[in-house]
Design a protein around this motif. Structure first.
Motif, PDB file in Angstrom:
ATOM      1  N   ASP A 174      24.822  42.908  56.968  1.00  0.00           N
ATOM      2  CA  ASP A 174      24.058  43.198  58.182  1.00  0.00           C
ATOM      3  C   ASP A 174      24.555  44.553  58.676  1.00  0.00           C
ATOM      4  O   ASP A 174      25.675  44.673  59.166  1.00  0.00           O
ATOM      5  N   PHE A 175      23.719  45.585  58.527  1.00  0.00           N
ATOM      6  CA  PHE A 175      24.153  46.946  58.830  1.00  0.00           C
ATOM      7  C   PHE A 175      24.398  47.149  60.325  1.00  0.00           C
ATOM      8  O   PHE A 175      25.329  47.850  60.711  1.00  0.00           O
ATOM      9  N   ALA A 176      23.582  46.528  61.174  1.00  0.00           N
ATOM     10  CA  ALA A 176      23.752  46.688  62.619  1.00  0.00           C
ATOM     11  C   ALA A 176      25.040  46.022  63.101  1.00  0.00           C
ATOM     12  O   ALA A 176      25.775  46.596  63.910  1.00  0.00           O
ATOM     13  N   ALA A 177      25.316  44.832  62.609  1.00  0.00           N
ATOM     14  CA  ALA A 177      26.522  44.102  63.029  1.00  0.00           C
ATOM     15  C   ALA A 177      27.771  44.590  62.301  1.00  0.00           C
ATOM     16  O   ALA A 177      28.884  44.339  62.745  1.00  0.00           O
ATOM     17  N   GLY A 178      27.573  45.255  61.176  1.00  0.00           N
ATOM     18  CA  GLY A 178      28.708  45.757  60.411  1.00  0.00           C
ATOM     19  C   GLY A 178      29.512  44.678  59.732  1.00  0.00           C
ATOM     20  O   GLY A 178      30.734  44.801  59.599  1.00  0.00           O
ATOM     21  N   LYS A 179      28.811  43.593  59.284  1.00  0.00           N
ATOM     22  CA  LYS A 179      29.546  42.502  58.639  1.00  0.00           C
ATOM     23  C   LYS A 179      28.644  41.780  57.634  1.00  0.00           C
ATOM     24  O   LYS A 179      27.420  41.910  57.671  1.00  0.00           O
ATOM     25  N   PRO A 180      29.262  40.998  56.740  1.00  0.00           N
ATOM     26  CA  PRO A 180      28.471  40.234  55.766  1.00  0.00           C
ATOM     27  C   PRO A 180      27.509  39.276  56.466  1.00  0.00           C
ATOM     28  O   PRO A 180      27.765  38.826  57.587  1.00  0.00           O
ATOM     29  N   ALA A 181      26.414  38.983  55.783  1.00  0.00           N
ATOM     30  CA  ALA A 181      25.394  38.091  56.327  1.00  0.00           C
ATOM     31  C   ALA A 181      24.867  37.203  55.215  1.00  0.00           C
ATOM     32  O   ALA A 181      25.095  37.460  54.029  1.00  0.00           O
ATOM     33  N   SER A 182      24.144  36.186  55.604  1.00  0.00           N
ATOM     34  CA  SER A 182      23.486  35.328  54.615  1.00  0.00           C
ATOM     35  C   SER A 182      22.327  36.085  53.983  1.00  0.00           C
ATOM     36  O   SER A 182      21.640  36.869  54.651  1.00  0.00           O
TER      37      SER A 182
END
Length: 127
Positions: free
Chosen positions: A99-107
């Motif tokens: 997740d580029f906006a959150a800056g963390k891995p995503a499902s």
């Protein structure tokens, strides 16, 4: 090309990248290449095994596919073949959905995850 007239080893990583991009595009996961994506696959590991020398201007055939899929990551395999049908390179790469906006891995989005699992099952390597 390197000083000896061989295809430079860095070129194979670029060939793999181009094949992966075309592979992803074939699924039409994104509405447009120009749209800014909020999430997507990020390369986290890549192995390249060089099998034979290749000299310019040889044409290579490239196969690429998903070999393993989970909820947040997937793996791809690649092989490259010369005009004589000899394998010149095998490669594998691991990706995490990010997740580029959150800056963390995503499902992985369900649309892609379903395709990835189907492809991995067809390759016979999904765990």
């Amino acid at each position: 090309m390197d000083a000896f007239g061989h295809v430079n080893n860095v070129s194979y990583a670029r060939y793999f990248e181009t094949a992966r991009a075309e592979y992803f595009s074939s699924f039409q996961l994104w509405s447009s290449k120009l749209d800014k994506q909020t999430s997507g696959p990020v390369l986290i590991h890549m192995d390249l095994d060089y099998r034979r020398q290749t000299s310019y201007p040889e044409t290579l055939s490239i196969t690429v596919g998903i070999t393993k899929a989970s909820r947040r990551s997937f793996s791809m395999g690649c092989s490259m073949w010369n005009e004589q049908g000899e394998c010149v390179l095998t490669a594998s790469a691991d990706f995490m959905w990010f997740d580029f906006a959150a800056g963390k891995p995503a499902s992985i989005p369900e649309k892609f995850h379903a395709l990835a699992e189907k492809e991995a099952l067809q390759s016979g390597q999904n765990s």
